[in-house]
Write a protein that holds these residues in place. Sequence first.
Motif, PDB file in Angstrom:
ATOM      1  N   UNK A 117     -12.125   6.365  12.084  1.00  0.00           N
ATOM      2  CA  UNK A 117     -13.150   6.031  12.639  1.00  0.00           C
ATOM      3  C   UNK A 117     -13.056   4.321  12.721  1.00  0.00           C
ATOM      4  N   UNK A 118     -12.473   3.816  11.368  1.00  0.00           N
ATOM      5  CA  UNK A 118     -12.186   2.251  11.287  1.00  0.00           C
ATOM      6  C   UNK A 118     -11.266   1.944  12.380  1.00  0.00           C
ATOM      7  N   UNK A 119     -10.096   2.555  12.611  1.00  0.00           N
ATOM      8  CA  UNK A 119      -8.894   2.012  13.321  1.00  0.00           C
ATOM      9  C   UNK A 119      -9.352   2.240  14.843  1.00  0.00           C
ATOM     10  N   UNK A 120     -10.019   3.584  15.227  1.00  0.00           N
ATOM     11  CA  UNK A 120     -10.457   3.829  16.503  1.00  0.00           C
ATOM     12  C   UNK A 120     -11.336   2.712  17.051  1.00  0.00           C
ATOM     13  N   UNK A 121     -12.369   1.986  16.030  1.00  0.00           N
ATOM     14  CA  UNK A 121     -13.095   1.004  16.549  1.00  0.00           C
ATOM     15  C   UNK A 121     -12.587  -0.122  16.811  1.00  0.00           C
ATOM     16  N   UNK A 125      -8.109   3.642  20.949  1.00  0.00           N
ATOM     17  CA  UNK A 125      -7.977   5.230  20.920  1.00  0.00           C
ATOM     18  C   UNK A 125      -6.911   6.010  20.196  1.00  0.00           C
ATOM     19  N   UNK A 126      -5.672   5.305  20.467  1.00  0.00           N
ATOM     20  CA  UNK A 126      -4.225   5.748  20.070  1.00  0.00           C
ATOM     21  C   UNK A 126      -4.464   5.367  18.400  1.00  0.00           C
ATOM     22  N   UNK A 127      -4.818   4.431  18.008  1.00  0.00           N
ATOM     23  CA  UNK A 127      -4.466   3.919  16.662  1.00  0.00           C
ATOM     24  C   UNK A 127      -5.278   4.798  15.839  1.00  0.00           C
ATOM     25  N   UNK A 131      -3.921   8.794  13.260  1.00  0.00           N
ATOM     26  CA  UNK A 131      -4.141   9.517  11.830  1.00  0.00           C
ATOM     27  C   UNK A 131      -4.476  11.076  11.743  1.00  0.00           C
ATOM     28  N   UNK A 132      -4.604  11.532  12.861  1.00  0.00           N
ATOM     29  CA  UNK A 132      -4.366  13.037  12.995  1.00  0.00           C
ATOM     30  C   UNK A 132      -3.117  13.809  12.467  1.00  0.00           C
ATOM     31  N   UNK A 268     -12.667  -0.934  -1.755  1.00  0.00           N
ATOM     32  CA  UNK A 268     -11.637  -1.222  -1.080  1.00  0.00           C
ATOM     33  C   UNK A 268     -10.534  -0.334  -0.790  1.00  0.00           C
ATOM     34  N   UNK A 269     -10.886   0.940  -1.098  1.00  0.00           N
ATOM     35  CA  UNK A 269      -9.965   2.159  -0.862  1.00  0.00           C
ATOM     36  C   UNK A 269     -10.133   2.874   0.578  1.00  0.00           C
ATOM     37  N   UNK A 270      -9.134   3.041   1.463  1.00  0.00           N
ATOM     38  CA  UNK A 270      -9.463   3.795   2.796  1.00  0.00           C
ATOM     39  C   UNK A 270      -9.787   5.336   2.526  1.00  0.00           C
ATOM     40  N   UNK A 271      -9.063   5.651   1.437  1.00  0.00           N
ATOM     41  CA  UNK A 271      -9.227   7.029   1.014  1.00  0.00           C
ATOM     42  C   UNK A 271     -10.249   7.359  -0.185  1.00  0.00           C
ATOM     43  N   UNK A 272     -11.356   6.390  -0.263  1.00  0.00           N
ATOM     44  CA  UNK A 272     -12.651   6.826  -1.141  1.00  0.00           C
ATOM     45  C   UNK A 272     -13.694   6.653  -0.167  1.00  0.00           C
TER      46      UNK A 272
END
Length: 325
Positions: A117-121, A125-127, A131-132, A268-272
């Motif tokens: 969601x962060x990179x899409x915004x 789109x492609x960024x 992640x998929x 600060x963690x993208x996976x939290x």
Amino acid sequence: MRKILSTHPLHPRATAMLAGAGRLAIASALDPKTLTEEARDADIVIVRAPLPPELFASASNLRAAIRHGAGLDMIPVESATAAGVLVANVPAVNARSVAEHVMFTALALLRRFRVMDRDLRAKGWLAGREHANSTSELAGKTIGIVGLGAVGQAVGHIAAHGFDLNVVATTRSLRPAPERVGFLSIDALVEQSDIIVLCCPLTQETRGLISREHIARMKPDALLINVSRGPVVDDEALIEALQQGRIGGAALDVFSTQPLPPNHPYFGFGNVIITPHMAGITEESMMRMGVGAAGEALLVLAGKLPVNLRNPEVVEHYRRRFPAT
């Protein structure tokens, strides 16, 4: 007129139940001094915030402290008992809400929703879509549940029957395991589970249970989900593991310090995934908790004991304080 003090507003249905039983007052602030002062003339306190022990010494009319929910860590039960005050709670009524939150956060972590969601915004789109390639399904994984009370059982049922997960659990209870749930020791559970869910109460035994040693035993892509209490986890060890990429991620709804400071490393963690202690809060669960707490209050005001009395040793003292009860 009897006074019912609630630390927070109640669901309208609960408010309506109490309308004829006394004057419902909402605490003006949640600091110890204010709560102690405003409970001084209360007959009942309904609890959604920590109560100071000194509240019970000065509340001569207080009959019961009733938890709006299950966990009793917000009520100093020893102080209440010493003062001859009944302690009750409303167990199990938010179990479904918490269990759905667990599955929601597990899916969000596995599908990398935050960073997608962060990179899409921010990047397009492609960024976001990139992640998929590193996402994963729930089905077939092993979910390990620490604590098999109402919440743990609800998580296990949804996981096994809704998502085809393998379910294992560790619990203090020796009762037979529910269908499709296997029991393991805590050491084996953290080693074998892809998703570890903490649903246990905070006790002397569970404080710091998810220690540096247990985190080190986890799979390198394991997910840790905490919907119990913050002190069950060694924060320093978890932060270190996240920094070093030694586990897959975490979803945390509870913390040793609440509110969580805005500069806390977890942000600060993208996976939290961070949520503000709201796993059990939905419109439906708030109605059930409010109605349950109001029902217990009505019983006490009618001279009866609450259904979910949690300090039965207080009854003799309580009846000396209120002889007609």
